[in-house]
Write a protein that holds these residues in place. Structure first.
Motif: not given
Lengths: 196, 159
Positions: B12-15, B23-27, B33-36
């Motif tokens: 949610q934070e990333y979204s 940056p580790q979220f981005n990586e 695929n699942f998280c993306r």
């Protein structure tokens, strides 16, 4: 007209100007009332009650928040009192992830992002998805529905939401996180029912 | 990477925050695929195109509320005080005038009238005067209320 001037003139006796306040704030009040109360007749009574209370207590408004936030607070408290009266507690959501979450996400991702589908089909799919989201939102507990609406659709800040609901900012953030998660899980459940 | 997938809270934070999240979220999102897909679903759910129409009351809320607003207390009080002051002044002036006329010309005017007849006449006159006065006051109050509600309706239409 400035909010302060408007209020002072109403307090000096120009009550006809209160109509401007109703017009400015009824969008937010409608969102709160519609998200917390299902019965249309009760919504009508509550909306009137909210503004009559606001008019009666206008002299107590301290200008510490926006007028819309103050009226939103009255709307929330009035609806909450109604829910208590009708013995309708705010249930907590216990939504778990769908067992086929991975497959559903894959399917959804292909549908929404695929460039091979034609444009009309994409538009239809997105319209259908919007309806599914709305349907999923309607099944959430009233508090979750309200918080999602205030944050994502009315674009209120955490502080404003905290003032309206009289909850600490941390609690608002926590409830909002749970609300989004519950909405996502319910959407996937509804979606799996649609495609199966 | 020390775990298989990002938690819902991290997704949610990333979204919501996109580039501003750690940056580790981005990586992770780039490689998983699942998280993306989950993050994309969160983004899609709250995108402007999925925003439902805002609810609207199916009646004229402004008119309905404006019709029920009470007359402001302070104004009503000010008006009633003014009426009392004007009434009292008129009564005192009329009383003083009658007294002066009576004192200066009572021999000429009422020389042949008995005190009993004079008393009855004055009482009758004052009673009629009082009844008329009350009637005028009640009509005035009623008209002011009608005027006030019409003004409120006009005001709500104008704003």
């Amino acid at each position: 007209m400035e909010e302060k001037d408007l209020i002072n003139r109403i307090l000096r006796g120009e009550s006809a100007l209160f109509a401007a306040i109703i017009k400015q704030t009824q969008g937010l009040v409608a969102q709160i009332v519609f998200k917390l109360v299902k019965n249309p007749e009760d919504r009508k009574d509550l909306a009137q009650d909210i503004y009559l209370k606001a008019y009666k207590n206008l002299s107590t408004f301290q200008f510490q928040s926006k007028l819309s936030t103050w009226i939103g607070q009255i709307a929330y408290n009035t609806c909450l009192a109604y829910l208590d009266k009708k013995k309708l507690v705010l249930p907590d959501g216990h939504d778990s992830a769908h067992e086929n979450e991975e497959t559903l996400l894959e399917y959804l991702s292909n549908k929404t992002l695929s460039s091979t589908d034609n444009e009309t089909e994409q538009l239809l799919f997105r319209a259908e998805l919007a309806e599914l989201i709305q349907a999923a939102l309607d099944t959430l507990p009233p508090m979750y529905r309200l918080l999602i609406t205030l944050y994502h659709y009315e674009e209120l800040s955490y502080d404003e939401m905290s003032a309206i609901t009289n909850l600490p900012v941390g609690t608002v953030k926590n409830y909002l996180f749970r609300a989004r998660k519950a909405l996502k899980n319910r959407l996937l459940k509804n979606y799996s029912n649609e495609i199966l | 990477m020390n775990k298989e997938h990002l938690s819902d809270s991290e997704l949610q934070e990333y979204s919501l925050n996109g580039e501003n999240c750690p940056p580790q979220f981005n990586e992770h999102i780039q490689s998983c695929n699942f998280c993306r897909q989950k993050a994309e679903l969160y983004q899609l759910m709250f995108s402007s195109e999925m925003k439902p129409e805002a609810p609207i009351f199916d009646f004229d809320l402004t008119q309905t509320v404006m019709r029920q607003l009470p007359v402001p207390q302070s104004t009503a009080l000010e008006k009633s005080y003014t009426i009392y002051w004007v009434g009292a002044s008129v009564f005192l002036s009329a009383g003083a005038l009658i007294y002066l006329i009576f004192m200066t010309s009572r021999g000429f005017l009422f020389g042949k009238i008995t005190p009993m007849t004079l008393g009855i006449s004055i009482t009758t006159f004052l009673a009629i005067f009082a009844v008329l006065g009350i009637d005028i006051f009640q009509k005035h109050t009623k008209q002011m209320k009608v005027l006030q509600s019409e003004l409120q309706q006009l005001g709500s239409l104008a704003v």
